[in-house]
Design a protein around this motif. Structure first.
Motif, PDB file in Angstrom:
ATOM      1  N   ASP A  74       0.842  -1.200   0.000  1.00  0.00           N
ATOM      2  CA  ASP A  74       0.000   0.000   0.000  1.00  0.00           C
ATOM      3  C   ASP A  74       0.876   1.249   0.000  1.00  0.00           C
ATOM      4  OD1 ASP A  74      -2.230   1.568   0.036  1.00  0.00           O
ATOM      5  OD2 ASP A  74      -2.912   0.984   2.026  1.00  0.00           O
ATOM      6  N   GLY A  75       1.972   1.188   0.760  1.00  0.00           N
ATOM      7  CA  GLY A  75       2.898   2.318   0.781  1.00  0.00           C
ATOM      8  C   GLY A  75       3.657   2.488  -0.515  1.00  0.00           C
ATOM      9  N   THR A  76       4.125   1.374  -1.104  1.00  0.00           N
ATOM     10  CA  THR A  76       4.900   1.485  -2.354  1.00  0.00           C
ATOM     11  C   THR A  76       4.036   1.970  -3.511  1.00  0.00           C
ATOM     12  OG1 THR A  76       4.513  -0.858  -2.886  1.00  0.00           O
ATOM     13  CG2 THR A  76       6.520  -0.313  -1.674  1.00  0.00           C
ATOM     14  N   ARG A  77       2.767   1.555  -3.527  1.00  0.00           N
ATOM     15  CA  ARG A  77       1.903   2.037  -4.618  1.00  0.00           C
ATOM     16  C   ARG A  77       1.673   3.539  -4.488  1.00  0.00           C
ATOM     17  NH1 ARG A  77      -4.579   1.530  -3.945  1.00  0.00           N
ATOM     18  NH2 ARG A  77      -4.733   1.667  -1.691  1.00  0.00           N
ATOM     19  N   LEU A  78       1.662   4.031  -3.244  1.00  0.00           N
ATOM     20  CA  LEU A  78       1.502   5.468  -3.042  1.00  0.00           C
ATOM     21  C   LEU A  78       2.739   6.217  -3.522  1.00  0.00           C
ATOM     22  CD1 LEU A  78      -0.293   7.713  -1.937  1.00  0.00           C
ATOM     23  CD2 LEU A  78       0.767   7.362   0.310  1.00  0.00           C
ATOM     24  N   VAL A  79       3.919   5.654  -3.241  1.00  0.00           N
ATOM     25  CA  VAL A  79       5.167   6.270  -3.733  1.00  0.00           C
ATOM     26  C   VAL A  79       5.135   6.371  -5.255  1.00  0.00           C
ATOM     27  CG1 VAL A  79       7.650   5.931  -3.979  1.00  0.00           C
ATOM     28  CG2 VAL A  79       6.561   5.518  -1.765  1.00  0.00           C
ATOM     29  N   HIS A  80       4.733   5.287  -5.919  1.00  0.00           N
ATOM     30  CA  HIS A  80       4.697   5.269  -7.377  1.00  0.00           C
ATOM     31  C   HIS A  80       3.597   6.165  -7.933  1.00  0.00           C
ATOM     32  CE1 HIS A  80       6.628   1.054  -6.841  1.00  0.00           C
ATOM     33  NE2 HIS A  80       7.561   1.985  -6.964  1.00  0.00           N
ATOM     34  N   GLU A  86       7.382   8.329   4.537  1.00  0.00           N
ATOM     35  CA  GLU A  86       6.299   9.307   4.399  1.00  0.00           C
ATOM     36  C   GLU A  86       5.042   8.640   3.839  1.00  0.00           C
ATOM     37  OE1 GLU A  86       8.865  13.416   3.636  1.00  0.00           O
ATOM     38  OE2 GLU A  86       8.501  12.023   1.970  1.00  0.00           O
ATOM     39  N   ALA A  87       5.228   7.702   2.913  1.00  0.00           N
ATOM     40  CA  ALA A  87       4.091   6.977   2.352  1.00  0.00           C
ATOM     41  C   ALA A  87       3.381   6.148   3.417  1.00  0.00           C
ATOM     42  CB  ALA A  87       4.554   6.072   1.206  1.00  0.00           C
ATOM     43  N   GLN A 109       3.315   6.755   6.579  1.00  0.00           N
ATOM     44  CA  GLN A 109       2.604   7.678   7.465  1.00  0.00           C
ATOM     45  C   GLN A 109       1.240   8.041   6.886  1.00  0.00           C
ATOM     46  OE1 GLN A 109       5.441  10.884   7.853  1.00  0.00           O
ATOM     47  NE2 GLN A 109       6.384   9.992   9.671  1.00  0.00           N
ATOM     48  N   VAL A 110       1.201   8.224   5.577  1.00  0.00           N
ATOM     49  CA  VAL A 110      -0.070   8.515   4.907  1.00  0.00           C
ATOM     50  C   VAL A 110      -1.024   7.341   5.070  1.00  0.00           C
ATOM     51  CG1 VAL A 110      -1.185   8.955   2.678  1.00  0.00           C
ATOM     52  CG2 VAL A 110       0.986  10.082   3.229  1.00  0.00           C
ATOM     53  N   VAL A 111      -0.518   6.132   4.837  1.00  0.00           N
ATOM     54  CA  VAL A 111      -1.344   4.918   4.921  1.00  0.00           C
ATOM     55  C   VAL A 111      -1.927   4.757   6.323  1.00  0.00           C
ATOM     56  CG1 VAL A 111      -1.285   2.394   4.863  1.00  0.00           C
ATOM     57  CG2 VAL A 111      -0.158   3.716   3.059  1.00  0.00           C
ATOM     58  N   PHE A 112      -1.077   4.865   7.343  1.00  0.00           N
ATOM     59  CA  PHE A 112      -1.545   4.637   8.715  1.00  0.00           C
ATOM     60  C   PHE A 112      -2.418   5.779   9.228  1.00  0.00           C
ATOM     61  CE2 PHE A 112       2.215   1.722   8.938  1.00  0.00           C
ATOM     62  CZ  PHE A 112       1.488   0.565   9.192  1.00  0.00           C
ATOM     63  N   SER A 113      -2.145   7.007   8.787  1.00  0.00           N
ATOM     64  CA  SER A 113      -2.986   8.130   9.218  1.00  0.00           C
ATOM     65  C   SER A 113      -4.416   7.944   8.731  1.00  0.00           C
ATOM     66  CB  SER A 113      -2.422   9.451   8.696  1.00  0.00           C
ATOM     67  OG  SER A 113      -2.577   9.562   7.281  1.00  0.00           O
ATOM     68  N   ALA A 140      -6.605  13.595   6.249  1.00  0.00           N
ATOM     69  CA  ALA A 140      -5.321  13.287   6.883  1.00  0.00           C
ATOM     70  C   ALA A 140      -4.280  12.904   5.841  1.00  0.00           C
ATOM     71  CB  ALA A 140      -5.501  12.152   7.895  1.00  0.00           C
ATOM     72  N   GLN A 141      -4.673  12.132   4.851  1.00  0.00           N
ATOM     73  CA  GLN A 141      -3.735  11.742   3.797  1.00  0.00           C
ATOM     74  C   GLN A 141      -3.204  12.969   3.055  1.00  0.00           C
ATOM     75  OE1 GLN A 141      -4.929   8.112   1.381  1.00  0.00           O
ATOM     76  NE2 GLN A 141      -6.792   8.374   2.593  1.00  0.00           N
ATOM     77  N   VAL A 142      -4.110  13.896   2.732  1.00  0.00           N
ATOM     78  CA  VAL A 142      -3.701  15.113   2.027  1.00  0.00           C
ATOM     79  C   VAL A 142      -2.760  15.942   2.902  1.00  0.00           C
ATOM     80  CG1 VAL A 142      -4.501  17.287   1.020  1.00  0.00           C
ATOM     81  CG2 VAL A 142      -5.786  15.181   0.607  1.00  0.00           C
ATOM     82  N   MET A 143      -3.055  16.011   4.195  1.00  0.00           N
ATOM     83  CA  MET A 143      -2.203  16.784   5.110  1.00  0.00           C
ATOM     84  C   MET A 143      -0.796  16.199   5.181  1.00  0.00           C
ATOM     85  SD  MET A 143      -4.925  17.558   8.212  1.00  0.00           S
ATOM     86  CE  MET A 143      -3.649  18.135   9.338  1.00  0.00           C
ATOM     87  N   PHE A 144      -0.687  14.874   5.270  1.00  0.00           N
ATOM     88  CA  PHE A 144       0.631  14.245   5.322  1.00  0.00           C
ATOM     89  C   PHE A 144       1.372  14.410   4.001  1.00  0.00           C
ATOM     90  CE2 PHE A 144      -0.564  12.074   9.247  1.00  0.00           C
ATOM     91  CZ  PHE A 144       0.651  11.978   9.898  1.00  0.00           C
ATOM     92  N   LEU A 145       0.660  14.304   2.896  1.00  0.00           N
ATOM     93  CA  LEU A 145       1.296  14.493   1.584  1.00  0.00           C
ATOM     94  C   LEU A 145       1.769  15.938   1.421  1.00  0.00           C
ATOM     95  CD1 LEU A 145      -1.077  12.393  -0.710  1.00  0.00           C
ATOM     96  CD2 LEU A 145       1.335  11.932  -0.261  1.00  0.00           C
ATOM     97  N   LYS A 146       0.977  16.880   1.903  1.00  0.00           N
ATOM     98  CA  LYS A 146       1.367  18.286   1.846  1.00  0.00           C
ATOM     99  C   LYS A 146       2.635  18.508   2.668  1.00  0.00           C
ATOM    100  CE  LYS A 146      -0.231  22.929   3.087  1.00  0.00           C
ATOM    101  NZ  LYS A 146      -1.292  23.714   3.768  1.00  0.00           N
ATOM    102  N   LYS A 147       2.680  17.899   3.852  1.00  0.00           N
ATOM    103  CA  LYS A 147       3.871  18.029   4.698  1.00  0.00           C
ATOM    104  C   LYS A 147       5.102  17.417   4.027  1.00  0.00           C
ATOM    105  CE  LYS A 147       5.405  17.488   9.470  1.00  0.00           C
ATOM    106  NZ  LYS A 147       6.774  17.113   9.112  1.00  0.00           N
ATOM    107  N   ALA A 148       4.875  16.390   3.184  1.00  0.00           N
ATOM    108  CA  ALA A 148       5.982  15.743   2.478  1.00  0.00           C
ATOM    109  C   ALA A 148       6.414  16.533   1.243  1.00  0.00           C
ATOM    110  CB  ALA A 148       5.586  14.328   2.073  1.00  0.00           C
ATOM    111  N   GLY A 149       5.727  17.642   0.975  1.00  0.00           N
ATOM    112  CA  GLY A 149       6.130  18.501  -0.137  1.00  0.00           C
ATOM    113  C   GLY A 149       5.273  18.389  -1.377  1.00  0.00           C
ATOM    114  N   VAL A 150       4.194  17.629  -1.309  1.00  0.00           N
ATOM    115  CA  VAL A 150       3.300  17.486  -2.468  1.00  0.00           C
ATOM    116  C   VAL A 150       2.260  18.601  -2.411  1.00  0.00           C
ATOM    117  CG1 VAL A 150       1.699  15.968  -3.687  1.00  0.00           C
ATOM    118  CG2 VAL A 150       3.628  14.992  -2.426  1.00  0.00           C
ATOM    119  N   PRO A 151       2.101  19.397  -3.463  1.00  0.00           N
ATOM    120  CA  PRO A 151       1.100  20.464  -3.463  1.00  0.00           C
ATOM    121  C   PRO A 151      -0.307  19.914  -3.195  1.00  0.00           C
ATOM    122  CG  PRO A 151       2.574  20.700  -5.345  1.00  0.00           C
ATOM    123  CD  PRO A 151       2.893  19.379  -4.711  1.00  0.00           C
ATOM    124  N   VAL A 152      -1.137  20.730  -2.556  1.00  0.00           N
ATOM    125  CA  VAL A 152      -2.461  20.273  -2.129  1.00  0.00           C
ATOM    126  C   VAL A 152      -3.282  19.740  -3.294  1.00  0.00           C
ATOM    127  CG1 VAL A 152      -4.685  21.035  -1.196  1.00  0.00           C
ATOM    128  CG2 VAL A 152      -2.572  21.737  -0.096  1.00  0.00           C
TER     129      VAL A 152
END
Length: 341
Positions: A58-64, A77-78, A80-84, A101-113
């Motif tokens: 689940d985490g690796t698919r999010l990275v990709h 970071e991926a 963290q998104v999964v577990f949040s 929560a997923q969007v918030m963690f991704l934003k914190k990781a540097g991904v635009p909203v």
């Protein structure tokens, strides 16, 4: 710790306890409870191993998937998104907090909203799409789910479901859905019309990823399927621990049906619906008196353990007022839009 968070945790623990009590109380059979005594406890480790592989996938698919948007996140970071998602989905009505929560963690990781929102949406769409495309196989191996229908009718229904899902994605590249929306929403109030158009815009943006990098999306689709199958495999592994002879295709198929329904469950984390659905689907396959206990064990492993890990990551990252912050952001999104995250 934040008072509101403690109240939420106390409430959800009470709900979990009550649901677990009633599920076991309504299904237990004292004459057959001794069956639990022969459980091979090493199978709990096998089940945890399968769950771990599923969560890692689940985490690796999010990275990709994030890479498809020309952004980068680390495996940590991926995760963290999964577990949040597990944590906030269980603490908020209709699991709305999980997506935020997923969007918030991704934003914190540097991904635009904007991109983070699309990633979260596509992640969910691909999971649902995988489950839908497996329905023909599920009903082929387990036509007892709908005994009144012939196999030909089941194949026709399943094929139609898959075709409609594909057509829906293809239609998003055209203007036709917009014509339908104009006709459908013309009599609605402005606020509701705005929400519908906002959701349509998100879906349309998400589908562009399918066509811009189809091979990458197909890879994520396969990873989504593998992740889900490893997580669902926890159930047949538990059944084997009881030394039960089961049909793997039937068991996995019923898990697919149950989890597809849970995507649309109105309760936080599908609480109550998951346990009840599990008992209904697996009662014919298990010794009387054990199905309720296994339903609770399954939920503890695949939902509540990730919930605890998600609580650690969420509180450590955003503080003990995380629930209040999620609630405020949900209200902002409802009134204004996703850019307020």
């Amino acid at each position: 710790m934040n008072k509101k968070l403690l109240q939420k945790l106390a409430f959800i623990l009470a709900v979990i306890f009550l649901i677990s009590f009633f599920v076991i109380y309504l299904t237990i059979d004292l004459d057959n409870i001794k069956k639990i005594n022969i459980f091979k406890w090493e199978y709990l480790l096998f089940a945890l191993g399968s769950l771990t592989i599923g969560l890692i996938l689940d985490g690796t698919r999010l990275v990709h998937l994030v890479r498809v948007t020309d952004q980068q996140i680390s495996p940590l970071e991926a995760m963290q998104v999964v577990f949040s998602n597990y944590f906030l989905a269980l603490l908020t009505p209709g699991a709305t907090g999980g997506a935020i929560a997923q969007v918030m963690f991704l934003k914190k990781a540097g991904v635009p909203v904007g991109k983070a929102t699309v990633v979260v949406l596509v992640r969910t769409i691909l999971s649902i799409l995988f489950l839908i495309t497996t329905i023909p196989f599920v009903l082929h191996y387990d036509n007892s789910l709908i005994p009144s229908l012939s196999k030909n009718t089941i194949y026709l229904f399943s094929s139609t479901l898959v075709i409609l899902a594909i057509i829906s994605v293809l239609l998003m590249r055209t203007k036709y859905p917009e014509y339908f929306l104009v006709f459908f929403t013309k009599s609605l109030n402005r606020s509701l019309k705005r929400k519908i158009y906002f959701f349509y815009k998100e879906i349309k943006t998400a589908t562009f990823l399918f066509f811009n990098k189809p091979l990458c999306i197909f890879r994520v689709y396969l990873e989504s399927g593998l992740s889900l199958l490893f997580i669902y495999a926890v159930v047949p592994i538990l059944f084997y621990g009881l030394d039960e002879t089961i049909n793997m295709f039937v068991t996995m198929g019923r898990m697919i049906i149950l989890n597809l329904l849970l995507y649309f469950a109105p309760t936080p984390g599908g609480a109550g619906i998951a346990e009840g659905g599990f008992v209904m689907l697996f009662k014919p396959l298990l010794p009387i008196g054990t199905v309720g206990i296994l339903a609770i064990v399954w939920r503890i492993m695949v939902e509540y353990l990730p919930f605890i890990i998600g609580a650690y990551f969420s509180i450590k990252t955003f503080g003990p007022d995380i629930v209040a912050r999620i609630s405020k952001k949900a209200i902002k999104i409802k009134n204004k839009g996703v850019s307020d995250i």
